[in-house]
Design a protein around this motif. Sequence first.
Motif, short mmCIF file in Angstrom:
data_model
loop_
_atom_site.label_atom_id
_atom_site.label_comp_id
_atom_site.label_asym_id
_atom_site.label_seq_id
_atom_site.Cartn_x
_atom_site.Cartn_y
_atom_site.Cartn_z
N GLU A 150 0.96 -1.09 0.00
CA GLU A 150 -0.03 -0.01 0.13
C GLU A 150 0.92 1.25 0.08
OE1 GLU A 150 -3.17 2.54 0.29
OE2 GLU A 150 -3.61 0.41 0.71
N GLN A 151 1.41 1.42 -1.03
CA GLN A 151 2.52 2.43 -1.17
C GLN A 151 2.37 3.19 -2.46
OE1 GLN A 151 6.47 0.96 -0.13
NE2 GLN A 151 7.41 2.77 -1.47
N GLU A 152 2.63 4.54 -2.65
CA GLU A 152 2.63 5.36 -3.80
C GLU A 152 4.21 5.31 -4.45
OE1 GLU A 152 1.37 9.83 -4.31
OE2 GLU A 152 -0.42 8.37 -4.43
N TYR A 153 4.18 5.01 -5.74
CA TYR A 153 5.27 5.18 -6.28
C TYR A 153 5.23 6.32 -7.06
CZ TYR A 153 7.14 0.83 -4.54
OH TYR A 153 7.79 0.02 -3.73
N ALA A 154 6.09 7.27 -7.04
CA ALA A 154 5.94 8.41 -7.75
C ALA A 154 7.34 8.70 -8.44
CB ALA A 154 5.77 9.41 -6.85
N PHE A 163 4.21 11.79 -12.28
CA PHE A 163 2.97 10.73 -12.36
C PHE A 163 3.02 9.72 -10.96
CE2 PHE A 163 1.84 6.32 -13.33
CZ PHE A 163 0.41 6.53 -14.08
N ALA A 164 2.20 9.34 -10.43
CA ALA A 164 2.21 8.52 -9.22
C ALA A 164 1.11 7.41 -9.24
CB ALA A 164 2.18 9.33 -7.93
N GLN A 165 1.52 6.26 -8.64
CA GLN A 165 0.18 5.37 -8.53
C GLN A 165 0.68 4.45 -7.27
OE1 GLN A 165 0.53 1.43 -11.12
NE2 GLN A 165 -0.44 2.75 -12.31
N ASN A 166 -0.50 4.36 -6.51
CA ASN A 166 -0.61 3.61 -5.46
C ASN A 166 -0.79 2.21 -5.79
OD1 ASN A 166 -1.72 1.84 -2.96
ND2 ASN A 166 -1.73 3.83 -2.06
N LEU A 167 0.20 1.46 -5.54
CA LEU A 167 0.22 -0.13 -6.14
C LEU A 167 -0.88 -0.84 -5.81
CD1 LEU A 167 4.03 -1.35 -6.76
CD2 LEU A 167 2.30 -0.58 -8.59
N GLY A 204 6.60 4.15 -25.34
CA GLY A 204 5.33 4.94 -25.66
C GLY A 204 4.49 4.83 -24.18
N MET A 205 3.63 5.81 -24.51
CA MET A 205 2.79 6.32 -23.40
C MET A 205 1.81 5.13 -22.57
SD MET A 205 1.17 8.54 -21.85
CE MET A 205 -0.04 8.88 -20.73
N ASP A 206 1.71 3.88 -23.50
CA ASP A 206 0.88 2.91 -23.09
C ASP A 206 1.73 2.20 -21.85
OD1 ASP A 206 2.76 2.30 -25.03
OD2 ASP A 206 1.84 0.31 -25.44
N LEU A 207 3.01 2.65 -21.71
CA LEU A 207 3.69 1.75 -20.75
C LEU A 207 3.77 2.53 -19.49
CD1 LEU A 207 6.15 -0.28 -23.03
CD2 LEU A 207 4.32 -1.22 -21.56
N PRO A 212 5.35 2.05 -12.30
CA PRO A 212 5.50 1.94 -10.98
C PRO A 212 5.66 0.29 -10.55
CG PRO A 212 3.70 3.28 -11.40
CD PRO A 212 4.07 3.03 -12.84
N GLN A 213 5.11 -0.53 -11.33
CA GLN A 213 5.33 -1.83 -11.00
C GLN A 213 6.74 -2.01 -11.18
OE1 GLN A 213 1.50 -2.69 -13.68
NE2 GLN A 213 2.11 -4.57 -13.25
N GLN A 214 7.34 -1.64 -12.38
CA GLN A 214 8.44 -1.85 -12.56
C GLN A 214 9.67 -1.14 -11.42
OE1 GLN A 214 9.33 -0.99 -16.85
NE2 GLN A 214 7.48 -2.39 -17.38
#
Length: 304
Positions: A150-154, A163-167, A204-207, A212-214
Amino acid sequence: MACEIKGRFAPSPTGRMHAGNIFAALMSWLIVKSQGGSIVLRIEDLDVERSKPCYVDQVQRDFELLGLTWDEGPYFQQGRNEAYAAAFERLADVAEVYPCFCTRADLHAASAPHRGEKLVYAGTCRGLSREEVAQRMAQRAPSWRVTVPEQEYAFVDLVQGAFAQNLARECGDFVVRRSDGLFAYQLAVVVDDAEQGVNCIVRGMDLLVSTPQQMFLQDVLGLGRAQYAHVPLIVGERDRRLSKRDRDAGIEELLARFKTPEAVIGHIAALAGIIERDEPCSCADLLREFRIPVFPDNVQIPWQ
Ligand code: GLU
């Protein structure tokens, strides 16, 4: 000593090039070369069924023809199972990796993503008991997922900005090994980039949503982080992303329409706003005055 910039071309040999992946490769070349860096060519042939030997050669000829030079490689993913397996073992030591028996239909039923968002895995198989796992294993081969925090990768992307995503909330536990035994793209790409010293990833933008997963995998595996630039996708009618099926944007059609590789590069560069006038120019010409352009819409560029 300043760290050397290293970028990469990472084509999947599933077809010939088209305007979309020519643009992503051109941007990678320009962003890396304008910082004095070098380029690795990695043929992403992880998916044995989809990769075709004829395209392994052809994609290299296409890069050469367009003046998209590389300094190292080609490296391949086939034959690197040992390296991926070692990373998978290490991951299982430092994080929780568990078998997942969900089918595609289960996954869709368990979450309702909005258009363009990724499926968030609900964690259905995380809590299975040993007995349940053994019982299901007897019926079908599982895929393997890693539990995310439960962590944000920014990060700050060179094109997209912050850009940030909470995994846990926006991605969920993700697959690192597929049920057919192949290691997943997310794992392989992180292992390869680290081993090949790639530290500037332009794609590309699609990735963007995979980054954040990587980053999480890089952190838990003790691998260094990279700099990222996610460039807009070139899209066809009704905002559909160009694919190898769009005949008019395939490299053969582009060469028939524009006659020379320089005219193809010039057209794509003008479409993206890298140059003002649509006229023939080489990659080396573009490099001379290159600055990352401000794309009117960072997400997509309509194909013309
Ligand atoms: N092989 C992927 C593709 O051709 C690119 C993966 C990446 O850049 O991380 O779309």
